[in-house]
Design a protein around this motif. Structure first.
Motif, PDB file in Angstrom:
ATOM      1  N   ALA A 331       0.841  -1.208   0.000  1.00  0.00           N
ATOM      2  CA  ALA A 331       0.000   0.000   0.000  1.00  0.00           C
ATOM      3  C   ALA A 331       0.871   1.251   0.000  1.00  0.00           C
ATOM      4  N   GLY A 332       0.199   2.406  -0.060  1.00  0.00           N
ATOM      5  CA  GLY A 332       0.900   3.689   0.011  1.00  0.00           C
ATOM      6  C   GLY A 332       1.733   4.008  -1.217  1.00  0.00           C
ATOM      7  N   GLN A 333       1.277   3.566  -2.388  1.00  0.00           N
ATOM      8  CA  GLN A 333       2.062   3.794  -3.607  1.00  0.00           C
ATOM      9  C   GLN A 333       2.003   5.235  -4.096  1.00  0.00           C
ATOM     10  N   GLY A 334       1.144   6.058  -3.496  1.00  0.00           N
ATOM     11  CA  GLY A 334       1.083   7.461  -3.888  1.00  0.00           C
ATOM     12  C   GLY A 334       0.714   7.619  -5.341  1.00  0.00           C
ATOM     13  N   GLY A 335       1.522   8.387  -6.066  1.00  0.00           N
ATOM     14  CA  GLY A 335       1.227   8.631  -7.476  1.00  0.00           C
ATOM     15  C   GLY A 335       2.020   7.778  -8.436  1.00  0.00           C
ATOM     16  N   CYS A 336       2.715   6.748  -7.930  1.00  0.00           N
ATOM     17  CA  CYS A 336       3.565   5.966  -8.850  1.00  0.00           C
ATOM     18  C   CYS A 336       3.288   4.463  -8.771  1.00  0.00           C
ATOM     19  N   GLY A 337       2.079   4.095  -8.376  1.00  0.00           N
ATOM     20  CA  GLY A 337       1.763   2.682  -8.255  1.00  0.00           C
ATOM     21  C   GLY A 337       1.779   1.936  -9.561  1.00  0.00           C
ATOM     22  N   ILE A 338       1.352   2.576 -10.640  1.00  0.00           N
ATOM     23  CA  ILE A 338       1.311   1.894 -11.930  1.00  0.00           C
ATOM     24  C   ILE A 338       2.717   1.715 -12.477  1.00  0.00           C
ATOM     25  N   GLU A 339       3.506   2.770 -12.499  1.00  0.00           N
ATOM     26  CA  GLU A 339       4.830   2.690 -13.106  1.00  0.00           C
ATOM     27  C   GLU A 339       5.813   1.863 -12.292  1.00  0.00           C
ATOM     28  N   THR A 340       5.541   1.653 -10.996  1.00  0.00           N
ATOM     29  CA  THR A 340       6.429   0.828 -10.169  1.00  0.00           C
ATOM     30  C   THR A 340       5.873  -0.572  -9.940  1.00  0.00           C
ATOM     31  N   SER A 341       4.701  -0.876 -10.494  1.00  0.00           N
ATOM     32  CA  SER A 341       4.062  -2.162 -10.197  1.00  0.00           C
ATOM     33  C   SER A 341       4.884  -3.378 -10.615  1.00  0.00           C
ATOM     34  N   PRO A 342       5.661  -3.349 -11.708  1.00  0.00           N
ATOM     35  CA  PRO A 342       6.440  -4.553 -12.019  1.00  0.00           C
ATOM     36  C   PRO A 342       7.435  -4.929 -10.923  1.00  0.00           C
ATOM     37  N   LEU A 343       8.219  -3.964 -10.443  1.00  0.00           N
ATOM     38  CA  LEU A 343       9.192  -4.294  -9.413  1.00  0.00           C
ATOM     39  C   LEU A 343       8.524  -4.485  -8.055  1.00  0.00           C
ATOM     40  N   MET A 344       7.528  -3.661  -7.734  1.00  0.00           N
ATOM     41  CA  MET A 344       6.844  -3.797  -6.450  1.00  0.00           C
ATOM     42  C   MET A 344       6.163  -5.152  -6.344  1.00  0.00           C
ATOM     43  N   GLY A 345       5.546  -5.607  -7.431  1.00  0.00           N
ATOM     44  CA  GLY A 345       4.895  -6.904  -7.410  1.00  0.00           C
ATOM     45  C   GLY A 345       5.878  -8.030  -7.192  1.00  0.00           C
ATOM     46  N   GLN A 346       7.059  -7.924  -7.806  1.00  0.00           N
ATOM     47  CA  GLN A 346       8.082  -8.952  -7.630  1.00  0.00           C
ATOM     48  C   GLN A 346       8.662  -8.936  -6.218  1.00  0.00           C
ATOM     49  N   ILE A 347       8.883  -7.742  -5.679  1.00  0.00           N
ATOM     50  CA  ILE A 347       9.394  -7.635  -4.308  1.00  0.00           C
ATOM     51  C   ILE A 347       8.409  -8.281  -3.335  1.00  0.00           C
ATOM     52  N   ALA A 348       7.128  -7.933  -3.466  1.00  0.00           N
ATOM     53  CA  ALA A 348       6.123  -8.478  -2.561  1.00  0.00           C
ATOM     54  C   ALA A 348       6.023  -9.991  -2.702  1.00  0.00           C
ATOM     55  N   ALA A 349       6.067 -10.497  -3.939  1.00  0.00           N
ATOM     56  CA  ALA A 349       5.998 -11.942  -4.143  1.00  0.00           C
ATOM     57  C   ALA A 349       7.196 -12.633  -3.503  1.00  0.00           C
ATOM     58  N   ASP A 350       8.381 -12.064  -3.665  1.00  0.00           N
ATOM     59  CA  ASP A 350       9.582 -12.643  -3.039  1.00  0.00           C
ATOM     60  C   ASP A 350       9.432 -12.708  -1.523  1.00  0.00           C
ATOM     61  N   LEU A 351       8.962 -11.624  -0.917  1.00  0.00           N
ATOM     62  CA  LEU A 351       8.843 -11.578   0.536  1.00  0.00           C
ATOM     63  C   LEU A 351       7.818 -12.592   1.042  1.00  0.00           C
ATOM     64  N   LEU A 352       6.737 -12.775   0.305  1.00  0.00           N
ATOM     65  CA  LEU A 352       5.722 -13.738   0.714  1.00  0.00           C
ATOM     66  C   LEU A 352       6.211 -15.176   0.553  1.00  0.00           C
ATOM     67  N   VAL A 353       6.938 -15.452  -0.507  1.00  0.00           N
ATOM     68  CA  VAL A 353       7.376 -16.827  -0.789  1.00  0.00           C
ATOM     69  C   VAL A 353       8.642 -17.187  -0.018  1.00  0.00           C
ATOM     70  N   ASP A 354       9.623 -16.262  -0.030  1.00  0.00           N
ATOM     71  CA  ASP A 354      10.940 -16.566   0.529  1.00  0.00           C
ATOM     72  C   ASP A 354      11.240 -15.860   1.847  1.00  0.00           C
TER      73      ASP A 354
END
Length: 373
Positions: A331-354
């Motif tokens: 959460a809290g992506q402010g005004g850049c949630g769309i343009e940062t979603s590729p890396l943010m999604g991967q970071i979150a997936a890594d943290l949840l899995v590993d």
């Protein structure tokens, strides 16, 4: 209680969709994506300026943008039927002392992977002839950045996740989060409880409310309204870059044969379905008259507003809650949630899995940074 899931994601905007996709890419498909509205991306995702701009005064955000740009420029084969990014360019107008500071930083920015060109006021006005060159001291052009096809990106995430087995349910509101022995174990909906090993808070402007349901850390996420208008112009502006000026507090860019304009307003408010504000619209036109008077329209074609939700330091919040185990912030992506979603999604997936990630220093995003003694 309905069947249990490994991960339940609350929120079907760009954050939740990107996480579902990257979890599926990691082989985690026992995932349920819940969206309260009848369509995904109804709020901030569907109302944004939709651009990649790899220049940001907050270093964490700039690194997230640069790290996401490769995916937007070269998505995996079959991800979307149309290009995700149109390199239409972003031109940022600067005044002193920021112009001199940017010129000094330019080599480091390029070394980090962002192509840019430094322009004199005359050069900038040659690209966008309506600009009054005396209003700024220089400009930086990001020629490889530009407009993001948000529809193609959002539905690419959702479609690919669904193909891999992720379940998506629309029109489902989360009314509670069950916590047992300090761990989130289920979400509560009108149709009953849905058990989960992880509950992910990707609820955008409503992330604070979802966190409160779980008794999670009280991170003060605040939605802010931003207003955008679209109008017709007599000039052919289709080849113009987006033009942004922090000093003038506005940006404008080609949109559907005309221009879209925003006064870059940030009015704090409760999570809601915001409407364009008349005062903000008037300010946008006043500021446009100072920078590019030839563009001031006689009538507006369309107006709308969206919410951009910020943490106090304006950096996204990603990671497991320090109070409630199994409750995960995205959460809290402010005004850049769309343009940062590729890396943010991967970071979150890594943290949840590993439980860790090698892609980024996750401590810079962790909710623990708001913990009080």
């Amino acid at each position: 209680m309905t069947r249990a899931f490994d991960v339940v994601v609350v929120g079907g905007g760009i954050a939740g969709a990107s996480l579902a996709y990257f979890l599926a890419e990691r082989g985690v498909t026992d995932v349920l994506l819940l969206e309260r509205e009848s369509q995904p991306g109804s709020h901030a995702t569907g109302r944004s300026a939709a651009v990649l701009a790899e220049l940001d005064p907050i270093s964490t955000l700039q690194e997230l943008k640069v790290g996401s740009a490769g995916f937007l420029r070269r998505p995996p084969p079959g991800f979307a039927e149309t290009p995700l990014l149109e390199p239409s360019g972003i031109m940022i107008l600067l005044r002193e002392p920021f112009w001199s500071a940017l010129r000094q930083l330019a080599p480091l920015i390029e070394q980090a992977g962002t192509r840019l060109a430094l322009l004199s006021p005359a050069d900038a006005a040659a690209r966008v002839p309506v600009l009054l060159a005396e209003r700024f001291d220089g400009a930086v052009l990001l020629p490889e950045d530009g407009h993001i096809d948000v529809h193609a990106l959002l539905w690419g995430y959702l479609r690919q996740a669904r193909r891999r087995g992720v379940e998506q349910r629309l029109g489902v509101e989360v009314r509670g989060v069950r916590v047992e022995h300090g761990r989130a174990t289920a979400v509560v909906t009108a149709d009953g409880e849905i058990a989960a090993r992880w509950v992910v808070n990707a609820a955008g402007a409503w992330a604070g409310a979802v966190a409160a349901l779980a008794g999670a850390a009280p991170i003060p996420l605040v939605p802010h309204r931003r207003t955008i208008v679209v109008f017709d112009v007599r000039l052919d502006a289709r080849a113009w870059p987006m033009v942004a000026s922090d000093a003038d507090q506005l940006y404008f860019a080609p949109e559907s044969g005309g221009l879209k304009l925003s006064p870059m307003d940030e009015e704090p408010m409760q999570a809601c379905d915001p409407q364009a504000d008349d005062v903000a619209v008037a300010r946008a036109l006043e500021r446009l008259a100072r920078l590019a008077p030839a563009l001031v329209p006689h009538a507006l074609r369309r107006r709308w507003a969206g919410l951009r939700t910020f943490a106090p330091d304006r950096v996204p919040v990603v990671g497991e809650d320090p109070r409630v185990r199994g409750f995960f912030w995205l959460a809290g992506q402010g005004g850049c949630g769309i343009e940062t979603s590729p890396l943010m999604g991967q970071i979150a997936a890594d943290l949840l899995v590993d439980g860790r990630t090698e892609r980024f220093d996750a401590r810079r995003l962790a909710p623990e940074r708001f913990a009080t003694a």
